[in-house]
Design an enzyme around this catalytic site. Sequence first.
Site, PDB file in Angstrom:
ATOM      1  N   TYR A 136       4.162  45.412  44.972  1.00 12.32           N
ATOM      2  CA  TYR A 136       5.662  45.179  44.537  1.00 12.32           C
ATOM      3  C   TYR A 136       6.697  45.754  45.451  1.00 12.32           C
ATOM      4  CZ  TYR A 136       3.702  42.187  40.851  1.00 12.32           C
ATOM      5  OH  TYR A 136       3.157  41.551  40.188  1.00 12.32           O
ATOM      6  N   ILE A 137       6.524  46.855  45.778  1.00 12.33           N
ATOM      7  CA  ILE A 137       7.553  47.662  46.339  1.00 12.33           C
ATOM      8  C   ILE A 137       7.268  47.396  47.816  1.00 12.33           C
ATOM      9  CG2 ILE A 137       8.522  49.956  46.958  1.00 12.33           C
ATOM     10  CD1 ILE A 137       7.333  50.709  44.216  1.00 12.33           C
TER      11      ILE A 137
END
Length: 925
Positions: free
Chosen positions: A883-884
């Site tokens: 996600y990052i």
Amino acid sequence: MAVVAPDLTSDLNVQAAHVPVTVDSPAGKTNGTSTGANGTGHAHTNGNGNGSVKKEEEEDEEMPLARKPAQTKRAVNSGSSSEEDERPLAKKPRGSGGGGAGGRRRIVDSESEEEDVPVKKEKKPLAKKANGTNGDTSASTKSKSAAAAKAAAAKKRREDEEESDSPSSESDLSESSSEASSEDEKPLAKKKGAAAKKAPAKKAAAGSASAKSSGSRSATGTPRKGMAAAKANGGVKKEEGSSEEDEVPLAKSAKGKGKGKAVDGKGGKVKKEKVKKEEDGDEAEDGKYQWWEDAENDGSTKWKTLVHNGVLFPPAYIPLPKGVKMRYDGTSLTLPPESEEVAGFWAAMLETDHVQDATFQSNFFRDFQTILKKYPPREGIKVETLEKCDFRPMFEHFEKEKEKKKSMTKDEKKQIKADRDALEAPYLYAIVDGRKEKLGNFRAEPPGLFRGRGEHPRKGTLKFRLRPEDITLNIGTDAPAPKPNIPGKWKLIKHDPTVTWLAEWKENVNNSTKYVFLSAASSWKGQSDRSKFEKARQLIKHVDSIRKTYNADMKSKVMADRQRATALYFIDELALRAGNEKGEDEADTVGCCSLRYEHVTLEPPNRVTFDFLGKDSMRFLNTVEVQPQVFKNVKIFKADKEKGDQLFDRLTTGILNKYLNDFMPGLSAKVFRTYNASWTFQQQLRKLTPADGSVAEKIAAYNDANRDVAILCNHQKTVAKNFAESFAKMGDKVRALKYQRMKLRFQLFTLDPKAKKRNPELADDESDMDDDFMERHEADLLEKALESAKKKFERENLKLEEAKEDKKPKTDLEERLKEIKKEMKELTKERKSKKVESRKGATEEKLLDQITKMDARIAVAKTQMGDRDKTKDVALGTSKINYIDPRLTVAWAKKFDVPLEKLFSKTLREKFPWAEAEADEDWVF
DNA sequence: TTCTGGACTTAGTACCTAATTT
DNA sequence: AAATTAGGTACTAAGTCCAGAA
């Protein structure tokens, strides 16, 4: 309200038209709990950082308005939709705090700025409450059972269309309207302004991680402009290179490489990894393909040529030694290999809790009986119940084998590894369009018992051994067909360049397709990963308008639209997953669109509690404050429904995604998670990074930001079984330090009684130190001292012996031990009398200095402890991997001079080479 | 349309290894 | 050197989303 009521009604009618329906009969589902245990309760230790709160406040203020974190409030503001018919209002918007998800943990405390409004009782209480909620196990239990029950009640709601809609709506409405409407609305109007104001006020949330995390995103959402510019630079590149390099014939690609690299850093620095690489010796592939430098590829075709060796099958089953047998009702059974293997699967799990699980047991036993029928024990005994089976002998045999393996010599182990590597070598890589690419999983999954998570109806089912006849390969037309490593023929060899899988088979338990793909470090995965993040960044440009739209739709007269808007709000605010429908033969878990009546509870005036099992049966438990309209909507959606009914009965993931796609091509619900995760990370990193801290402090800040994201996404891990123990041990360590500090104080005061006046702050006793502990601690010290004295004595004697000298008599030791005991008694006496004779050379100054140092050590140990506690059940890896945006990490590492390898493991670096190549220190999401 | 399943991403845990502690 | 613990990987389950079939 009157007003309101009518609306609703009308809505209902309107929609009546399409009904989704669905609901399968819930018949027997039970909900899982699974891990429930963990989630429970602990009160969270928020306590530690006091200062933090404050800090946050300040920071907020400094931020440019635009970026203010909206912490929390977002919800409120958004409400702006104008038209509020509603009442004037009274209440101030309360922040929603939301975000944090963590199931068990957090609550939101958002206090809103102004605290005040008569209204709620909350502030404090809130926090508490929340905790309570989370914490208690009972809660979880409850939810489970409830779920089960509900399942039973097969309710279909669809028909409600007509009925429920209008009528019901009425009643509800009125209710809700009275409440809700009266409260809120107004404030919303200001949106931005409001947000800005609020921020400063915010504070509060003392420890609420949740508030923090969620809040991080800007209220308005609009993040960055500037990105274009940044991007531009990112583009730099190293060169044309890859192609060139390849060409370099033997000349050592190494060289070529070096060159390229050097060039790249404008500074001319050479990258070290290069060097490393060479050792790998993959000369052939050494010139790594830098796909991000290439022109985009249309995507319809993934490859032109594809060569690989298929999957590697595990070795055939090796029967156990003659003497190792399971017993049935007391007598040993001689099983044919086919059934013995299955018995072994169970035996190996004897110490896990799967064997205690009823579903697991019955599925296993059913399959075990089936195979026994075909391959019965030689004794001719019929196996009728699992209870009479005793697999211990097999289990013990496995344990013994494990031991044996562990105790092998280094060389033996090395040999085994070498053999294994040689066997696997041919399967490690594929050649895609002439380039060597690493495979992910190249092994055919071995047979075993299906370990479904949560209350999966099929857990325990036997997963069959795969044969070549089960596997379909996908290779280039001209590629040579590989030969399976066990006898047999591939099921099929196809040549489909539109997909990226190399092999595929159908798994018998769930009848799902399993694939062999390239690894995360491959260019295919890298490309799609990058485009995932680019898509999330694109959302930045649209999110304001999407939010505006859904806030407006929150009052739509069309029920379906209102549901869609509300659901989207939750997805955006709480980072919920889309929530596709699931079947009877899967664990009963939900996401946003599939939330049911019992998963959401309301507590006026504006608190909503979510309690459900999400992906992997992880519990999501969170209480948030929402804008009044949301509260009202949920109330309406729940009206006339009961346990088991869908909360959003007019919404499906398909509808939602189609709708989203109109805002931006490719936009779907999951993009919000990516966007919110990366955005939150960026905000938190800005907020938490100590620009002039040490590298370790910066890394701690990075991890904190990472943790906030993990909490937002509800990424959990089970608490290690020995956590409590090791945590307690840490606590003792801290107290041992305090004990030392106490002795220093006593020493100081003994040295000069007046010192107490001069240092009034040292008068207080250390906290958290009861006599009980101190006694234990002293006993402990004594034991250790005795032990080491004995060791020392033995050691010395050994030495003397070697030197051929006389050994010291035992009495020496005894004397020494006596002395120690005396000293230790002294410790106790000192503690009780509070007098400690000063050691030689002690001065007030020195003692004060020592105390200061001790304070620092205590503080460090304490924060370390707090950290451990906060992270015990949070999994940071998932968000880092999925996600990052890795470019955030790369940029931050460059900007703050933190070695990237401290943030990314080797595999992560291999996964994100494109991020390293393209993000400079100014890169922003 | 809805349903099904194909293809790919996201997820927690079991296990293995390296780093520390004892 | 043994025992722990921490960190990282391997493994594979469980989601998402889309397209084509029904």
